[in-house]
Design an enzyme around this catalytic site. Structure first.
Site, PDB file in Angstrom:
ATOM      1  N   THR A   1       0.875  -1.112  -0.309  1.00 39.52           N
ATOM      2  CA  THR A   1       0.066   0.043  -0.045  1.00 39.52           C
ATOM      3  C   THR A   1       0.980   1.175   0.113  1.00 39.52           C
ATOM      4  O   THR A   1       2.060   0.975   0.185  1.00 39.52           O
ATOM      5  CB  THR A   1      -0.823  -0.182   1.176  1.00 39.52           C
ATOM      6  OG1 THR A   1      -0.145   0.299   2.236  1.00 39.52           O
ATOM      7  CG2 THR A   1      -1.873  -1.352   1.479  1.00 39.52           C
TER       8      THR A   1
ATOM      9  N   GLY B   1       3.085  -1.353   4.762  1.00 38.73           N
ATOM     10  CA  GLY B   1       2.505  -0.120   5.144  1.00 38.73           C
ATOM     11  C   GLY B   1       3.451   1.033   5.269  1.00 38.73           C
ATOM     12  O   GLY B   1       4.486   0.907   5.741  1.00 38.73           O
TER      13      GLY B   1
ATOM     14  N   VAL C   1       7.480  -2.268   7.134  1.00 41.92           N
ATOM     15  CA  VAL C   1       7.490  -0.954   7.151  1.00 41.92           C
ATOM     16  C   VAL C   1       8.035  -0.400   5.749  1.00 41.92           C
ATOM     17  O   VAL C   1       9.106  -0.535   5.472  1.00 41.92           O
ATOM     18  CB  VAL C   1       8.106  -0.210   8.280  1.00 41.92           C
ATOM     19  CG1 VAL C   1       8.082   1.119   8.356  1.00 41.92           C
ATOM     20  CG2 VAL C   1       7.483  -0.900   9.502  1.00 41.92           C
ATOM     21  N   LYS C   2       7.129   0.549   5.203  1.00 41.54           N
ATOM     22  CA  LYS C   2       7.559   1.164   3.848  1.00 41.54           C
ATOM     23  C   LYS C   2       8.194   2.603   4.059  1.00 41.54           C
ATOM     24  O   LYS C   2       7.535   3.586   4.782  1.00 41.54           O
ATOM     25  CB  LYS C   2       6.413   0.996   2.829  1.00 41.54           C
ATOM     26  CG  LYS C   2       6.690   1.152   1.509  1.00 41.54           C
ATOM     27  CD  LYS C   2       5.401   0.875   0.545  1.00 41.54           C
ATOM     28  CE  LYS C   2       5.556   1.014  -0.742  1.00 41.54           C
ATOM     29  NZ  LYS C   2       4.457   0.914  -1.547  1.00 41.54           N
ATOM     30  N   ILE C   3       9.290   2.966   3.661  1.00 40.96           N
ATOM     31  CA  ILE C   3       9.985   4.102   4.195  1.00 40.96           C
ATOM     32  C   ILE C   3      10.449   4.612   2.736  1.00 40.96           C
ATOM     33  O   ILE C   3      11.083   4.150   1.882  1.00 40.96           O
ATOM     34  CB  ILE C   3      11.346   3.513   4.853  1.00 40.96           C
ATOM     35  CG1 ILE C   3      10.686   3.131   6.124  1.00 40.96           C
ATOM     36  CG2 ILE C   3      12.258   4.893   5.045  1.00 40.96           C
ATOM     37  CD1 ILE C   3      11.555   3.056   7.380  1.00 40.96           C
TER      38      ILE C   3
END
Ligand code: G3P
Length: 218
Positions: free
Chosen positions: A27, A56, A84-86
């Site tokens: 996402t 996310g 964890v999308k960074i």
């Protein structure tokens, strides 16, 4: 090459999951905003559907490593499958280093060059997400980027970062990505459905039906 679905729409996720074709979800803030629902609750709802990595992203307004680390920890608490999308920034790389040391999986996003991908890998990212479509949009070959990243990563066996081909726009992007040996493609629902189609399949089904019914009836 595995498939993730690139959406925050739970109906699309459920449909693709039931078809057995996806092993994860990605996402981003734009996709969750489009659904108009609570950010964290939407991620939780997705974890109830898919048993696989679910990316996310930290808030689009968070720019410091400290902020991304704090949010990353909250996202990781939602479920063991959360990634964890960074964003690919210097602060983002610092956050990846800390979260990786804590055993939290990360996905470095908005990657547009092989050098960015290599830095993300060295910071310890679990995944990198090079964006093909947005490069194609500006008359730069997105597939060449995937080829370059794959070639570099394969030359250094100590790199374990997986490549997620992102910003996929059509089925031929998928075929070209698969030919590079990329680990994963994250695909919008519309493109997954386009991939199922071939006019000769439809013609074949109609002919089988006609021939069958002409002898055996309905
Ligand atoms: O999830 C990130 C990426 O896949 C976005 O794609 O179509 O907005 O360039 P797009």
């Amino acid at each position: 090459m595995q498939f993730f679905i690139d959406t925050a729409n739970v109906d699309e996720i459920r449909e693709a999951w039931d078809m057995g074709i996806i092993s994860g979800v990605t996402t981003n803030p734009s996709l969750i905003a489009k659904e108009g629902k609570d950010y964290m609750k939407t991620l939780k709802e997705i974890t109830d559907i898919v048993d696989g990595p679910i990316s996310g992203e930290v808030k689009a307004s968070t720019t410091t490593a400290e902020g991304m680390i704090a949010e990353g920890r909250e996202i990781a608490k939602i479920h063991k499958n959360m990634v964890v999308k960074i964003p690919m920034t210097t602060e983002g790389l610092k956050a990846v280093k800390v979260l990786t040391a804590e055993g939290i999986h990360t996905n470095v996003t908005l990657v547009f060059s092989a050098s960015q991908a290599l830095l993300a890998a060295r910071a310890g990212a679990t995944y990198v997400s090079p964006f093909l479509g947005r490069l194609d949009d500006i008359s730069t070959d997105g597939i060449t980027l995937i080829e370059d990243i794959m070639q570099i990563f394969e030359m250094y066996p100590d790199i374990t970062t997986q490549v997620i081909c992102a910003s996929i726009r059509h089925p031929m992007h998928i075929v070209e990505c698969a030919k590079t040996g990329a680990d994963i493609a994250t695909v919008p629902y519309k493109v997954l459905m386009q991939m199922t189609k071939h006019p000769l399949t439809d013609i074949g089904i109609a002919r089988f039906k006609k021939d069958y019914e002409s002898v055996f009836g309905k």
